[in-house]
Scaffold this active site. Structure first.
Site, PDB file in Angstrom:
ATOM      1  N   ASP B  71     -21.131  -6.560  31.334  1.00 47.40           N
ATOM      2  CA  ASP B  71     -20.421  -7.462  32.238  1.00 47.40           C
ATOM      3  C   ASP B  71     -19.177  -8.035  31.563  1.00 47.40           C
ATOM      4  O   ASP B  71     -18.096  -8.088  32.152  1.00 47.40           O
ATOM      5  CB  ASP B  71     -21.381  -8.592  32.647  1.00 47.40           C
ATOM      6  CG  ASP B  71     -20.686  -9.714  33.390  1.00 47.40           C
ATOM      7  OD1 ASP B  71     -20.397  -9.530  34.572  1.00 47.40           O
ATOM      8  OD2 ASP B  71     -20.427 -10.760  32.776  1.00 47.40           O
ATOM      9  N   GLU B 141     -23.352  -2.124  35.009  1.00 40.11           N
ATOM     10  CA  GLU B 141     -22.905  -3.004  33.933  1.00 40.11           C
ATOM     11  C   GLU B 141     -23.601  -2.649  32.617  1.00 40.11           C
ATOM     12  O   GLU B 141     -22.967  -2.609  31.560  1.00 40.11           O
ATOM     13  CB  GLU B 141     -23.186  -4.468  34.292  1.00 40.11           C
ATOM     14  CG  GLU B 141     -22.233  -5.013  35.343  1.00 40.11           C
ATOM     15  CD  GLU B 141     -22.445  -6.483  35.616  1.00 40.11           C
ATOM     16  OE1 GLU B 141     -21.496  -7.134  36.060  1.00 40.11           O
ATOM     17  OE2 GLU B 141     -23.576  -6.991  35.387  1.00 40.11           O
TER      18      GLU B 141
END
Lengths: 249, 249
Positions: B71, B141
């Site tokens: 992320d 992610e």
């Protein structure tokens, strides 16, 4: 371009530095650990929005774009630093510590410790700079953005690790990681209001659940939170409530 | 270690791949553009929390830590991408577009487009995987985190730019960037409640101001927002209110 060519170019360019530029370049070298290649990036990094000039097309020239970029780069490097440092801690812990390291107040402190605040004070000497409380932290993020654009990811990462993160008192940050729920309860006792945490939904199966919790103050829903456990959802709701109700954490 | 040595090591290791590992390695190569060096990172990246095993010390082994790392890396690369693509847009615009690109729903879509969803479906064939709505976006992610650890920043950045960002319909994202204030007003008319934006404070000087706005619904403060202009502060308050009141945006 090879580093050799670049450093030659740098030496030639720096021959034409003004007195002001020479001083700034020296300060940046002291701060970052190496002479800047493109000094104008660093000039921009210390230009706070309150001192912004307008360009021909009406755009304000300030460090806000660099701050946006630096914030993202800093976030990534700090994320990796914590990921490696704490191999046995879960992502909730890592996220919380990261947000405490890159919050405005923490960055302000670092900016003062590394001397960026002095460069800015020098820059605005005699000018009417509003003493905006986050000016140093903003400039620190913008500086990270400038270093990234000027020198690339690896240099910037090393700069963050060796010259910024080193100033964090990590043990203290971990120790004081807030229990938001207890902050909200303390607050409710002081304010004499009724606080209730209400689990409104549980989704998922036996192995993976998601709880949704509402935080209710005097029968009004103030905040909600989600999490894999009831405790996590309550913490999340309490954290959101602290922000909304301006409860000091 | 040089790339040559690594690739030799890789070839030797891959001789001992199981049938499952061979298939996974081939899928990853197709997705990422190059054979994985350390396959176990990718195995971990597709392990959703709902299918997590517990290790000896009671820690759950899932992709959540990789997701946290990915992320942050994705955020940095997207931030730089937009910074360069829109040299004349301010940081508010860049921040908003970035958050729209890396939100859960957008990442889910990308994960489906690049075929990561298929790898996951294959992985959990016959197993009782909860159909958690963000499972693909989470895994995407985590995959970015795995690629970063396996191949380093430059490779990972190229992977994100050439193989993920390319799938975003950026024009559409920009066009539909929400006007949160109008969303809140629409909502209030539908719900027949009274909404008011109230400027509670203005700090700063002539050149640099900060406005603080409260969004009041039926005389209760629901959200607050800050910004350099009244309009920005109202947008921020409205955005917060959309989240708190679950107004679809």
């Amino acid at each position: 371009m090879s580093n050799l060519k670049l450093s030659r170019l740098l030496r030639i360019r720096s021959l034409f530095y003004s007195k002001y530029e020479k001083r700034l370049a020296a300060s940046i070298k002291h701060l970052v650990g190496s002479k800047p290649f493109n000094l104008s990036l660093y000039k921009l990094a210390i230009k706070h929005a309150s001192a912004a000039e307008e360009s021909i097309n009406g755009m304000k020239i300030s460090n806000e774009r660099l701050e946006y970029l630096g914030d993202a780069i800093l976030g990534a490097v700090v994320a990796e630093f914590l990921f490696i440092k704490f191999p046995y801690r879960d992502e909730g812990f890592l996220t919380e510590i990261r947000s405490r390291m890159v919050n405005r107040e923490a960055l302000n402190q670092i900016a003062i410790k590394v001397g960026l605040s002095k460069i800015i004070a020098e820059e605005y000497k005699g000018k009417n700079l509003v003493s905006h409380k986050s000016i140093y932290g903003d400039a620190l993020e913008a500086l990270v953005g400038a270093v990234y654009l000027d020198r690339g990811y690896h240099f910037c990462r090393k700069f963050i690790l060796k010259r910024l993160i080193i100033h964090f008192d990590l043990d203290n940050i971990i120790k004081t990681t807030s229990n938001f729920k207890s902050k909200v309860i303390e607050w409710s006792q002081k304010e004499n209001v009724e606080v209730d945490f209400k689990t409104v939904s549980v989704s998922g199966n036996q192995r993976f659940k998601e709880f949704e919790v509402e935080l209710i103050v005097n029968k009004e829903i103030v905040a909600t939170g989600k999490g894999a456990t009831k405790k996590k959802a309550e913490q999340e709701a309490a954290k959101n409530a602290c922000e909304i109700l301006h409860i000091a954490i």
